[in-house]
Design an enzyme around this catalytic site. Structure first.
Site, PDB file in Angstrom:
ATOM      1  N   GLY A  16       2.307 -10.847  13.096  1.00 33.59           N
ATOM      2  CA  GLY A  16       2.523 -10.954  14.541  1.00 33.59           C
ATOM      3  C   GLY A  16       3.902 -11.404  14.966  1.00 33.59           C
ATOM      4  N   ARG A  68     -15.011   4.738  14.507  1.00 36.65           N
ATOM      5  CA  ARG A  68     -13.728   4.615  15.217  1.00 36.65           C
ATOM      6  C   ARG A  68     -13.851   4.770  16.739  1.00 36.65           C
ATOM      7  NH1 ARG A  68      -8.766   4.684  13.344  1.00 36.65           N
ATOM      8  NH2 ARG A  68      -9.522   5.392  11.334  1.00 36.65           N
ATOM      9  N   ARG A  94      -4.229   0.471  12.534  1.00 33.14           N
ATOM     10  CA  ARG A  94      -5.284   1.461  12.757  1.00 33.14           C
ATOM     11  C   ARG A  94      -4.719   2.623  13.540  1.00 33.14           C
ATOM     12  NH1 ARG A  94     -10.656   0.422  12.511  1.00 33.14           N
ATOM     13  NH2 ARG A  94     -11.112   1.765  14.284  1.00 33.14           N
ATOM     14  N   HIS A 112       8.012   0.980  14.707  1.00 33.37           N
ATOM     15  CA  HIS A 112       7.922   1.400  13.306  1.00 33.37           C
ATOM     16  C   HIS A 112       9.238   1.058  12.601  1.00 33.37           C
ATOM     17  CE1 HIS A 112       6.442   3.679   9.904  1.00 33.37           C
ATOM     18  NE2 HIS A 112       7.649   4.215   9.807  1.00 33.37           N
ATOM     19  N   ASP A 148       2.595   7.708  13.854  1.00 30.72           N
ATOM     20  CA  ASP A 148       4.038   7.511  14.075  1.00 30.72           C
ATOM     21  C   ASP A 148       4.720   8.773  14.616  1.00 30.72           C
ATOM     22  OD1 ASP A 148       3.729   4.942  13.011  1.00 30.72           O
ATOM     23  OD2 ASP A 148       4.062   5.645  10.967  1.00 30.72           O
TER      24      ASP A 148
HETATM   25  C1  GRF Z   1       6.585  -4.362  11.613  1.00 32.04           C
HETATM   26  O1  GRF Z   1       7.495  -4.058  10.589  1.00 32.04           O
HETATM   27  C2  GRF Z   1       6.352  -3.164  12.478  1.00 32.04           C
HETATM   28  O2  GRF Z   1       7.459  -2.329  12.585  1.00 32.04           O
HETATM   29  C3  GRF Z   1       5.239  -2.442  11.740  1.00 32.04           C
HETATM   30  O3  GRF Z   1       4.423  -3.472  11.253  1.00 32.04           O
HETATM   31  C4  GRF Z   1       5.190  -4.647  11.079  1.00 32.04           C
HETATM   32  C5  GRF Z   1       4.513  -5.724  11.842  1.00 32.04           C
HETATM   33  O4  GRF Z   1       5.141  -6.976  11.652  1.00 32.04           O
HETATM   34  N1  GRF Z   1       4.546  -1.510  12.607  1.00 32.04           N
HETATM   35  P1  GRF Z   1       4.715  -8.198  12.545  1.00 32.04           P
HETATM   36  O5  GRF Z   1       3.204  -8.369  12.363  1.00 32.04           O
HETATM   37  O6  GRF Z   1       5.069  -7.880  13.965  1.00 32.04           O
HETATM   38  O7  GRF Z   1       5.476  -9.360  12.010  1.00 32.04           O
END
Ligand code: GRF
Length: 203
Positions: A16, A68, A94, A112, A148
């Site tokens: 997070g 889902r 997810r 991402h 993505d």
């Molecule tokens: C990040 O690298 C984000 O780009 C990817 O998952 C990771 C989450 O990291 N989708 P965090 O939980 O926000 O620290």
């Protein structure tokens, strides 16, 4: 599109840190948004504990074993009940169902850790390192039903250095992620963009 003050629904499954960066900007008044709800499909996610500590509205529904479409309709309801109008995926592990995506048209963002369309999916930083690229980075994009794959809002480039390990590269990218996500939310809120095919253009 006119400016609006988004009410964010932040979805996470783990650490997070992107949520924390957004929350810090919101709480400091640097990002003109409210946090409507922080949701996790993992009740023990560290990000969720942090949301609780910050006194933010939050909750979890375990996703394991739940179909889902049914799970996503429960999450959608929870977000709508809390007045969420912009969903931010922040390490939410997810794929969203079509039903979820249509409930928030062009109002779901994801971050991402690569310059999409390079290295989608899991372990994007490792993929970049193994491929030998000299530049990678991070991307904030609108979410559709595929992985993505939605229109790109903002990207930030990060160099890959000769001495990089997975850890050093990931942490350099993460620092950029923490800035980029709030920038993208702020831009979306201002409303000065239009979407033409896959292109998100300034107006
Ligand atoms: C990040 O690298 C984000 O780009 C990817 O998952 C990771 C989450 O990291 N989708 P965090 O939980 O926000 O620290």
């Amino acid at each position: 599109m006119t400016p609006w003050r988004p009410r964010l629904g932040i979805l996470l499954s783990g650490r997070g840190s992107n949520f924390e960066a957004i929350a810090a900007n919101v709480l400091a008044g640097k990002l003109a948004c409210d946090i409507g709800f922080v949701f996790s499909n993992k009740p023990d996610a560290a990000g969720l504990s942090r949301a609780r500590q910050l006194g933010l509205p939050c909750g979890a529904l375990p996703s394991a074993g739940v179909e889902r479409a049914l799970f996503d309709s429960q999450v959608t309801q929870l977000l709508k009940d809390n007045g969420v109008d912009l969903v931010c995926l922040a390490g939410y592990m997810r794929l969203l169902s079509g039903g979820f995506v249509t409930q928030f048209p062009q109002r779901i963002l994801n971050i991402h850790p690569s310059l999409l369309p390079a290295f989608p999916g899991l372990d994007a930083q490792y993929q970049a390192l193994m491929h030998g690229v000299k530049v990678t980075g991070c991307t904030v994009h609108l979410v559709d039903e595929n992985l993505d794959s939605g229109p790109i809002l903002l990207q930030s480039a990060v160099p890959v250095l000769d001495g990089d390990t997975l850890e050093t590269l990931s942490s350099r990218i993460l620092k950029e992620e923490h800035k980029l996500y709030s920038e993208a939310i702020a831009w979306l809120a201002k409303g000065n963009f239009r979407i033409q095919g896959r292109r998100v253009l300034k107006t």
